[in-house]
Design a protein around this motif. Structure first.
Motif, PDB file in Angstrom:
ATOM      1  N   MET A   1     -59.851 -39.478  30.810  1.00 18.92           N
ATOM      2  CA  MET A   1     -59.561 -38.128  30.360  1.00 18.92           C
ATOM      3  C   MET A   1     -60.548 -37.177  31.033  1.00 18.92           C
ATOM      4  SD  MET A   1     -59.702 -36.662  26.438  1.00 18.92           S
ATOM      5  CE  MET A   1     -57.989 -36.583  26.022  1.00 18.92           C
ATOM      6  N   ARG A   2     -60.011 -36.136  31.621  1.00 21.60           N
ATOM      7  CA  ARG A   2     -60.844 -35.107  32.241  1.00 21.60           C
ATOM      8  C   ARG A   2     -61.207 -34.052  31.203  1.00 21.60           C
ATOM      9  NH1 ARG A   2     -56.520 -35.293  36.580  1.00 21.60           N
ATOM     10  NH2 ARG A   2     -57.434 -36.644  38.155  1.00 21.60           N
ATOM     11  N   ARG A   3     -62.198 -33.235  31.540  1.00 18.77           N
ATOM     12  CA  ARG A   3     -62.612 -32.153  30.644  1.00 18.77           C
ATOM     13  C   ARG A   3     -61.427 -31.231  30.338  1.00 18.77           C
ATOM     14  NH1 ARG A   3     -68.125 -29.529  30.307  1.00 18.77           N
ATOM     15  NH2 ARG A   3     -67.775 -27.700  29.022  1.00 18.77           N
ATOM     16  N   ARG A   8     -57.313 -29.219  26.543  1.00 17.00           N
ATOM     17  CA  ARG A   8     -55.885 -29.053  26.255  1.00 17.00           C
ATOM     18  C   ARG A   8     -55.493 -29.834  25.003  1.00 17.00           C
ATOM     19  NH1 ARG A   8     -53.968 -31.061  30.687  1.00 17.00           N
ATOM     20  NH2 ARG A   8     -54.416 -29.192  31.869  1.00 17.00           N
ATOM     21  N   ALA A   9     -55.998 -31.052  24.878  1.00 26.50           N
ATOM     22  CA  ALA A   9     -55.684 -31.889  23.715  1.00 26.50           C
ATOM     23  C   ALA A   9     -56.210 -31.258  22.433  1.00 26.50           C
ATOM     24  CB  ALA A   9     -56.281 -33.285  23.902  1.00 26.50           C
ATOM     25  N   VAL A  10     -57.435 -30.743  22.483  1.00 29.29           N
ATOM     26  CA  VAL A  10     -58.028 -30.099  21.298  1.00 29.29           C
ATOM     27  C   VAL A  10     -57.210 -28.874  20.916  1.00 29.29           C
ATOM     28  CG1 VAL A  10     -60.070 -28.881  20.433  1.00 29.29           C
ATOM     29  CG2 VAL A  10     -60.345 -30.990  21.736  1.00 29.29           C
ATOM     30  N   ASP A  11     -56.857 -28.071  21.899  1.00 33.58           N
ATOM     31  CA  ASP A  11     -56.073 -26.870  21.633  1.00 33.58           C
ATOM     32  C   ASP A  11     -54.703 -27.218  21.062  1.00 33.58           C
ATOM     33  OD1 ASP A  11     -56.112 -24.036  21.705  1.00 33.58           O
ATOM     34  OD2 ASP A  11     -54.757 -24.076  23.429  1.00 33.58           O
ATOM     35  N   ASP A  12     -54.050 -28.224  21.636  1.00 29.24           N
ATOM     36  CA  ASP A  12     -52.730 -28.646  21.149  1.00 29.24           C
ATOM     37  C   ASP A  12     -52.799 -29.198  19.731  1.00 29.24           C
ATOM     38  OD1 ASP A  12     -51.573 -27.902  23.550  1.00 29.24           O
ATOM     39  OD2 ASP A  12     -51.362 -29.955  24.293  1.00 29.24           O
ATOM     40  N   GLU A  13     -53.817 -29.986  19.444  1.00 30.25           N
ATOM     41  CA  GLU A  13     -53.931 -30.636  18.132  1.00 30.25           C
ATOM     42  C   GLU A  13     -54.394 -29.680  17.038  1.00 30.25           C
ATOM     43  OE1 GLU A  13     -53.548 -33.296  15.200  1.00 30.25           O
ATOM     44  OE2 GLU A  13     -52.989 -33.765  17.257  1.00 30.25           O
ATOM     45  N   PHE A  14     -55.349 -28.808  17.355  1.00 33.92           N
ATOM     46  CA  PHE A  14     -56.004 -28.021  16.309  1.00 33.92           C
ATOM     47  C   PHE A  14     -55.699 -26.532  16.325  1.00 33.92           C
ATOM     48  CE2 PHE A  14     -58.768 -31.727  17.085  1.00 33.92           C
ATOM     49  CZ  PHE A  14     -58.617 -32.336  15.847  1.00 33.92           C
ATOM     50  N   PRO A  43     -68.626 -38.718  28.172  1.00 32.76           N
ATOM     51  CA  PRO A  43     -67.237 -38.738  28.653  1.00 32.76           C
ATOM     52  C   PRO A  43     -66.280 -38.051  27.670  1.00 32.76           C
ATOM     53  CG  PRO A  43     -68.235 -40.897  28.908  1.00 32.76           C
ATOM     54  CD  PRO A  43     -69.199 -40.066  28.100  1.00 32.76           C
ATOM     55  N   PRO A  44     -65.415 -37.176  28.182  1.00 31.12           N
ATOM     56  CA  PRO A  44     -64.487 -36.453  27.307  1.00 31.12           C
ATOM     57  C   PRO A  44     -63.643 -37.363  26.417  1.00 31.12           C
ATOM     58  CG  PRO A  44     -64.480 -35.469  29.477  1.00 31.12           C
ATOM     59  CD  PRO A  44     -65.303 -36.720  29.566  1.00 31.12           C
ATOM     60  N   ARG A  45     -63.241 -38.536  26.907  1.00 33.57           N
ATOM     61  CA  ARG A  45     -62.440 -39.462  26.089  1.00 33.57           C
ATOM     62  C   ARG A  45     -63.226 -39.897  24.853  1.00 33.57           C
ATOM     63  NH1 ARG A  45     -57.682 -40.619  24.852  1.00 33.57           N
ATOM     64  NH2 ARG A  45     -56.848 -41.260  26.823  1.00 33.57           N
ATOM     65  N   GLU A  46     -64.514 -40.178  25.028  1.00 35.65           N
ATOM     66  CA  GLU A  46     -65.370 -40.577  23.905  1.00 35.65           C
ATOM     67  C   GLU A  46     -65.491 -39.438  22.895  1.00 35.65           C
ATOM     68  OE1 GLU A  46     -70.029 -41.856  23.284  1.00 35.65           O
ATOM     69  OE2 GLU A  46     -69.056 -42.347  25.190  1.00 35.65           O
ATOM     70  N   ILE A  47     -65.629 -38.222  23.384  1.00 31.72           N
ATOM     71  CA  ILE A  47     -65.730 -37.056  22.505  1.00 31.72           C
ATOM     72  C   ILE A  47     -64.421 -36.849  21.759  1.00 31.72           C
ATOM     73  CG2 ILE A  47     -66.141 -34.566  22.414  1.00 31.72           C
ATOM     74  CD1 ILE A  47     -67.725 -34.950  25.097  1.00 31.72           C
ATOM     75  N   TRP A  48     -63.301 -36.961  22.482  1.00 35.29           N
ATOM     76  CA  TRP A  48     -61.987 -36.789  21.862  1.00 35.29           C
ATOM     77  C   TRP A  48     -61.786 -37.784  20.727  1.00 35.29           C
ATOM     78  CZ3 TRP A  48     -58.126 -33.990  20.549  1.00 35.29           C
ATOM     79  CH2 TRP A  48     -56.913 -34.548  20.194  1.00 35.29           C
ATOM     80  N   ARG A  62     -53.706 -39.811  19.106  1.00 35.11           N
ATOM     81  CA  ARG A  62     -55.023 -39.865  19.747  1.00 35.11           C
ATOM     82  C   ARG A  62     -54.979 -40.260  21.213  1.00 35.11           C
ATOM     83  NH1 ARG A  62     -58.951 -42.682  15.241  1.00 35.11           N
ATOM     84  NH2 ARG A  62     -58.337 -41.298  13.543  1.00 35.11           N
ATOM     85  N   TYR A  63     -53.960 -40.942  21.653  1.00 37.38           N
ATOM     86  CA  TYR A  63     -53.951 -41.513  22.993  1.00 37.38           C
ATOM     87  C   TYR A  63     -52.932 -40.840  23.891  1.00 37.38           C
ATOM     88  CZ  TYR A  63     -56.761 -44.908  20.652  1.00 37.38           C
ATOM     89  OH  TYR A  63     -57.761 -45.490  19.923  1.00 37.38           O
ATOM     90  N   GLY A  64     -53.318 -40.593  25.136  1.00 38.95           N
ATOM     91  CA  GLY A  64     -52.418 -40.016  26.111  1.00 38.95           C
ATOM     92  C   GLY A  64     -52.209 -38.521  25.981  1.00 38.95           C
ATOM     93  N   VAL A  65     -52.970 -37.872  25.099  1.00 35.51           N
ATOM     94  CA  VAL A  65     -52.808 -36.437  24.918  1.00 35.51           C
ATOM     95  C   VAL A  65     -53.611 -35.681  25.958  1.00 35.51           C
ATOM     96  CG1 VAL A  65     -52.388 -36.640  22.454  1.00 35.51           C
ATOM     97  CG2 VAL A  65     -54.703 -36.335  23.269  1.00 35.51           C
ATOM     98  N   GLY A  66     -53.259 -34.426  26.132  1.00 35.04           N
ATOM     99  CA  GLY A  66     -53.992 -33.581  27.053  1.00 35.04           C
ATOM    100  C   GLY A  66     -53.468 -33.603  28.472  1.00 35.04           C
ATOM    101  N   ARG A  67     -52.620 -34.561  28.781  1.00 35.47           N
ATOM    102  CA  ARG A  67     -52.080 -34.654  30.134  1.00 35.47           C
ATOM    103  C   ARG A  67     -50.892 -33.702  30.254  1.00 35.47           C
ATOM    104  NH1 ARG A  67     -53.851 -38.815  33.050  1.00 35.47           N
ATOM    105  NH2 ARG A  67     -52.020 -38.739  34.379  1.00 35.47           N
ATOM    106  N   ILE A  68     -50.782 -33.077  31.402  1.00 39.90           N
ATOM    107  CA  ILE A  68     -49.637 -32.188  31.624  1.00 39.90           C
ATOM    108  C   ILE A  68     -48.358 -33.011  31.683  1.00 39.90           C
ATOM    109  CG2 ILE A  68     -48.564 -30.629  33.288  1.00 39.90           C
ATOM    110  CD1 ILE A  68     -51.388 -29.607  33.917  1.00 39.90           C
TER     111      ILE A  68
END
Length: 73
Positions: A1-3, A8-14, A43-48, A62-68
């Motif tokens: 997972m990139r920054r 994007r995942a945080v914004d989409d989820e919250f 690592p962003p994945r660990e933070i996510w 929790r998994y695979g989110v944030g990807r376009i």
């Protein structure tokens, strides 16, 4: 997972709560906020995943989110 995928995942989820969670919530598994952890090179994945635990995000979101686009098999 990139920054960018993390953000994007945080914004989409919250939604509107995203900024407050990233900047104010100390993640138990990491010992600092998500913002500070990103700056510290965690690592962003660990933070996510730590953020998901703290915020009770269901495992299926929790998994695979944030990807376009989803990863191809």
């Amino acid at each position: 997972m990139r920054r960018s995928e993390f953000l994007r995942a945080v914004d989409d989820e919250f939604g509107r709560r995203a900024d407050a969670l990233v900047n104010d919530l100390v993640l138990g598994g990491i010992g600092m906020t998500a913002h500070d952890a990103l700056d510290a090179g965690v690592p962003p994945r660990e933070i996510w995943l730590a953020l998901c635990v703290e915020a009770d995000v269901p495992a299926e979101r929790r998994y695979g989110v944030g990807r376009i686009e989803p990863r191809k098999s």
